[in-house]
Scaffold this active site. Structure first.
Site, PDB file in Angstrom:
ATOM      1  N   THR A 111      21.558  13.550  16.370  1.00  0.00           N
ATOM      2  CA  THR A 111      20.499  13.285  17.346  1.00  0.00           C
ATOM      3  C   THR A 111      19.821  14.622  17.631  1.00  0.00           C
ATOM      4  O   THR A 111      20.438  15.526  18.153  1.00  0.00           O
ATOM      5  CB  THR A 111      21.060  12.695  18.647  1.00  0.00           C
ATOM      6  N   GLY A 115      15.376  16.619  14.261  1.00  0.00           N
ATOM      7  CA  GLY A 115      15.821  17.902  14.796  1.00  0.00           C
ATOM      8  C   GLY A 115      17.081  18.358  14.085  1.00  0.00           C
ATOM      9  O   GLY A 115      17.040  18.824  12.943  1.00  0.00           O
ATOM     10  N   CYS A 116      18.210  18.179  14.742  1.00  0.00           N
ATOM     11  CA  CYS A 116      19.452  18.716  14.193  1.00  0.00           C
ATOM     12  C   CYS A 116      19.832  18.089  12.860  1.00  0.00           C
ATOM     13  O   CYS A 116      20.391  18.759  11.994  1.00  0.00           O
ATOM     14  CB  CYS A 116      20.573  18.540  15.206  1.00  0.00           C
ATOM     15  N   LEU A 117      19.544  16.808  12.653  1.00  0.00           N
ATOM     16  CA  LEU A 117      19.940  16.175  11.393  1.00  0.00           C
ATOM     17  C   LEU A 117      19.173  16.754  10.209  1.00  0.00           C
ATOM     18  O   LEU A 117      19.781  17.162   9.212  1.00  0.00           O
ATOM     19  CB  LEU A 117      19.727  14.658  11.449  1.00  0.00           C
ATOM     20  N   THR A 120      20.204  20.417   9.135  1.00  0.00           N
ATOM     21  CA  THR A 120      21.539  20.511   8.559  1.00  0.00           C
ATOM     22  C   THR A 120      21.608  19.792   7.222  1.00  0.00           C
ATOM     23  O   THR A 120      22.240  20.273   6.277  1.00  0.00           O
ATOM     24  CB  THR A 120      22.580  19.933   9.530  1.00  0.00           C
TER      25      THR A 120
END
Length: 201
Positions: A111, A115-117, A120
């Site tokens: 979540t 953004g974070c997904l 990474t």
């Protein structure tokens, strides 16, 4: 059928935190929560190791999402608490935790998707991992942002999927003991979705 195998896979959850989950507007946050719980339960059935990471959890008092710790207390206790690093792959502790699983296929949800997904997932792909982005275990604030994130991940070779699709690929055969357990998890997931949500309690 897919070449995806449970014995090659690790489940990665990124920033499944109470405040962060509230930024999901492209679907109900309760759907993302339900799918995340289903993924962790299925990973337990199939012996898939988990790596969890949170962002500025203590500074922002953005605590890990309820409902997951009970399923995998070890993953919760060992979660990598990033103190500001946006791309989890830039955190050496996170990379070490992923490497320690010995798995080269990462089933990844975060979540938010935009953004974070995405950061990474792209970094892990560049590092040589096969990455599946489980989109419905997260979401984004705006649909256009989510669409752009999906397109960028797809162009980089990240495989886009959903909770039901990934679990079907992992189960292989509903007639096996593990397959039957995964089928039951999916049935419970679907029943909850059809019947409405009381997941925030």
């Amino acid at each position: 059928m897919s070449n995806l195998k449970a014995q090659d896979s690790a489940l990665i959850l990124i920033d499944h935190q109470i405040i962060s989950m509230g930024f999901i507007k492209t679907q109900s946050p309760d759907v993302a929560k339900m799918n995340s719980i289903t993924l962790v339960k299925a990973a337990k059935v199939l012996g898939i190791p988990n790596v969890w990471t949170s962002s500025t959890e203590d500074d922002n008092q953005d605590w890990w999402m309820p409902g997951l710790e009970e399923i995998n207390p070890e993953a919760y206790a060992n979660r990598v608490k990033r103190t500001g690093i946006i791309d989890s792959w830039d955190d050496p502790d996170f990379v070490r935790a992923v490497e320690a699983t010995g798995r080269r296929t990462l089933l990844m949800a975060g979540t938010t998707n935009d953004g974070c997904l995405i950061y990474t997932a792209l970094s892990a792909k560049r590092a040589g991992y096969e990455v599946y982005a489980v989109l419905d275990a997260g979401g984004s604030v705006f649909q256009i942002s989510d669409n752009a994130a999906q397109l960028r991940m797809m162009q980089a070779g990240v495989l886009l999927t959903t909770t039901a699709a990934i679990l079907g690929e992992l189960a292989k055969d509903w007639a096996t003991p593990h397959g039957a357990q995964i089928r039951q998890l999916l049935a419970e997931n679907l029943t909850t979705a059809i019947g409405g949500f009381g997941l925030s309690k």
